[in-house]
Every structure is written in C-alpha cells, then in structure tokens.
Motif scaffolding. Structure first.
Motif, short mmCIF file in Angstrom:
data_model
loop_
_atom_site.label_atom_id
_atom_site.label_comp_id
_atom_site.label_asym_id
_atom_site.label_seq_id
_atom_site.Cartn_x
_atom_site.Cartn_y
_atom_site.Cartn_z
N LEU A 65 31.96 57.35 33.12
CA LEU A 65 32.55 56.79 31.90
C LEU A 65 32.70 57.86 30.83
CD1 LEU A 65 33.61 54.49 30.14
CD2 LEU A 65 31.24 53.86 29.67
N SER A 66 31.65 58.63 30.64
CA SER A 66 31.68 59.70 29.64
C SER A 66 32.80 60.70 29.95
CB SER A 66 30.33 60.41 29.60
OG SER A 66 30.34 61.44 28.67
N GLY A 67 32.92 61.09 31.22
CA GLY A 67 33.94 62.05 31.63
C GLY A 67 35.35 61.52 31.45
N VAL A 68 35.57 60.26 31.83
CA VAL A 68 36.90 59.67 31.69
C VAL A 68 37.27 59.54 30.22
CG1 VAL A 68 38.31 57.61 32.13
CG2 VAL A 68 36.80 58.47 33.91
N LEU A 69 36.31 59.13 29.39
CA LEU A 69 36.58 59.01 27.96
C LEU A 69 36.96 60.36 27.36
CD1 LEU A 69 33.76 56.52 26.93
CD2 LEU A 69 36.22 56.07 26.88
N LYS A 70 36.27 61.42 27.77
CA LYS A 70 36.60 62.76 27.26
C LYS A 70 38.00 63.18 27.66
CE LYS A 70 31.91 64.48 26.93
NZ LYS A 70 30.86 65.29 27.53
N THR A 71 38.39 62.93 28.90
CA THR A 71 39.72 63.34 29.34
C THR A 71 40.81 62.49 28.68
OG1 THR A 71 39.53 62.02 31.35
CG2 THR A 71 38.98 64.34 31.54
N LEU A 72 40.54 61.21 28.48
CA LEU A 72 41.52 60.37 27.79
C LEU A 72 41.67 60.80 26.33
CD1 LEU A 72 40.59 56.84 29.21
CD2 LEU A 72 42.62 58.20 29.75
N GLU A 73 40.57 61.20 25.72
CA GLU A 73 40.63 61.71 24.35
C GLU A 73 41.40 63.03 24.32
OE1 GLU A 73 37.68 62.80 20.60
OE2 GLU A 73 36.81 62.65 22.60
N ARG A 74 41.13 63.90 25.26
CA ARG A 74 41.82 65.19 25.32
C ARG A 74 43.33 65.00 25.50
NH1 ARG A 74 42.76 69.50 29.60
NH2 ARG A 74 43.01 71.38 28.35
N ASP A 75 43.71 64.01 26.28
CA ASP A 75 45.13 63.74 26.50
C ASP A 75 45.78 63.00 25.33
OD1 ASP A 75 45.07 64.97 28.97
OD2 ASP A 75 44.90 63.12 30.11
N GLY A 76 44.99 62.68 24.31
CA GLY A 76 45.54 62.02 23.13
C GLY A 76 45.78 60.54 23.29
N LEU A 77 45.11 59.92 24.28
CA LEU A 77 45.31 58.50 24.54
C LEU A 77 44.31 57.61 23.82
CD1 LEU A 77 46.15 58.74 28.33
CD2 LEU A 77 47.74 58.55 26.42
N ILE A 78 43.14 58.16 23.50
CA ILE A 78 42.12 57.39 22.77
C ILE A 78 41.53 58.21 21.64
CG2 ILE A 78 41.51 55.99 24.79
CD1 ILE A 78 38.88 57.63 24.95
N TYR A 79 41.01 57.50 20.65
CA TYR A 79 40.24 58.09 19.56
C TYR A 79 38.76 57.88 19.85
CZ TYR A 79 44.28 57.86 16.32
OH TYR A 79 45.48 58.01 15.69
N ARG A 80 37.97 58.83 19.40
CA ARG A 80 36.51 58.70 19.44
C ARG A 80 36.05 58.81 18.00
NH1 ARG A 80 32.00 62.30 19.70
NH2 ARG A 80 30.31 61.39 20.90
N GLU A 81 35.48 57.74 17.48
CA GLU A 81 35.05 57.72 16.09
C GLU A 81 33.53 57.64 16.05
OE1 GLU A 81 36.43 55.52 11.97
OE2 GLU A 81 37.25 54.90 13.89
N VAL A 82 32.91 58.61 15.34
CA VAL A 82 31.45 58.69 15.25
C VAL A 82 31.03 58.26 13.85
CG1 VAL A 82 29.45 60.22 15.43
CG2 VAL A 82 31.44 60.60 16.89
N TYR A 83 30.06 57.34 13.79
CA TYR A 83 29.53 56.87 12.51
C TYR A 83 28.11 57.42 12.33
CZ TYR A 83 33.36 53.55 12.90
OH TYR A 83 34.60 52.98 13.03
N PRO A 84 27.80 57.93 11.15
CA PRO A 84 26.49 58.54 10.90
C PRO A 84 25.39 57.51 10.68
CG PRO A 84 27.82 58.65 8.92
CD PRO A 84 28.68 58.03 9.98
#
Length: 130
Positions: A65-84
């Motif tokens: 899951l982590s790997g797929v999310l990273k590649t989808l983010e790299r391809d510009g298909l998903i955003y990853r939003e981090v909250y502090p």
C-alpha cells in the motif's frame, strides 16, 4: 537513459502506446495494477487515511500500500496531505488528474464484479476442453 524532463518535451501527439519504447506504457502499468485500481476507485469518495485504505482494500499489505501510494503520488494522480498532529495524520485524495480516471477505473473494477459468473463459466468450459 531518458529523463522525465526529456519525456515532457516530446509532443503529446508523438506518444503511441503500441510502440515498444512509448513512455505512456509506464502509466498503463501503473493504472493496470489491481492495487492501484482499487485505491484510485476508493479515493473517488474523498479524502482517506492510510489505515482506512488498508482496511478497505482487502488483502493489501502495509508495504505494498505504501509503495503504490508513493508511485501514484509521483505520477500526479493523488495528493498526500500531512497534518501536524500527534501521531501525525496523513490523508490521501485524488488530484484533478486522478479524478479524470475515476469513471474509467470504476467501469473496469465494477465490470469485473458484474461479469464474474460469466468469466468463471468460461474458465470452467475452457478447462474441460484442455
């Protein structure tokens, strides 16, 4: 080796997915992956946290899951939003580019559900002939 920058400089009418060297095949590999399809289809309903995705997409490991999310983010298909927050909260959502895929992806994933009986019958008939 061809860089991402060089690929961007190629006019879009020069891409041909049937050509062996076409970089668009990398995208087809990505969206043709069952995990990527399921994740993208799930994200069409809105922002989702990592563990919610893991629970929703049955059978996927945390590492995959982590790997797929990273590649989808790299391809510009998903955003990853981090909250502090403590612990850190991370949410994933579709980008506008990713949203352009949702109709096609949903059609493919749900086509499989709708036609499973016919596919299983065809497999059975084929196996009896072999």
């Amino acid at each position: 080796m061809v860089t991402t920058r060089k690929l961007r400089e190629v006019p879009s009418d020069h891409y041909n997915v049937f050509a062996k060297e076409c970089p668009a095949r990398m995208v087809l590999d990505r969206i043709g992956d069952k995990w990527a399809l399921l994740i993208l289809d799930h994200l069409k309903s809105g922002k989702t946290r990592f563990n919610e995705l893991k629970r929703s997409v049955g059978g996927i490991s945390q590492k995959v899951l982590s790997g797929v999310l990273k590649t989808l983010e790299r391809d510009g298909l998903i955003y990853r939003e981090v909250y502090p927050t403590v612990p850190v909260t991370v949410e994933y959502s579709l980008t506008p580019l990713g949203e352009t895929l949702t109709e096609a992806i949903s059609a493919v994933t749900h086509w499989a559900e709708l036609h499973m009986k016919e596919i299983l019958s065809a497999r059975e008939a084929y196996d009896l002939k072999v």
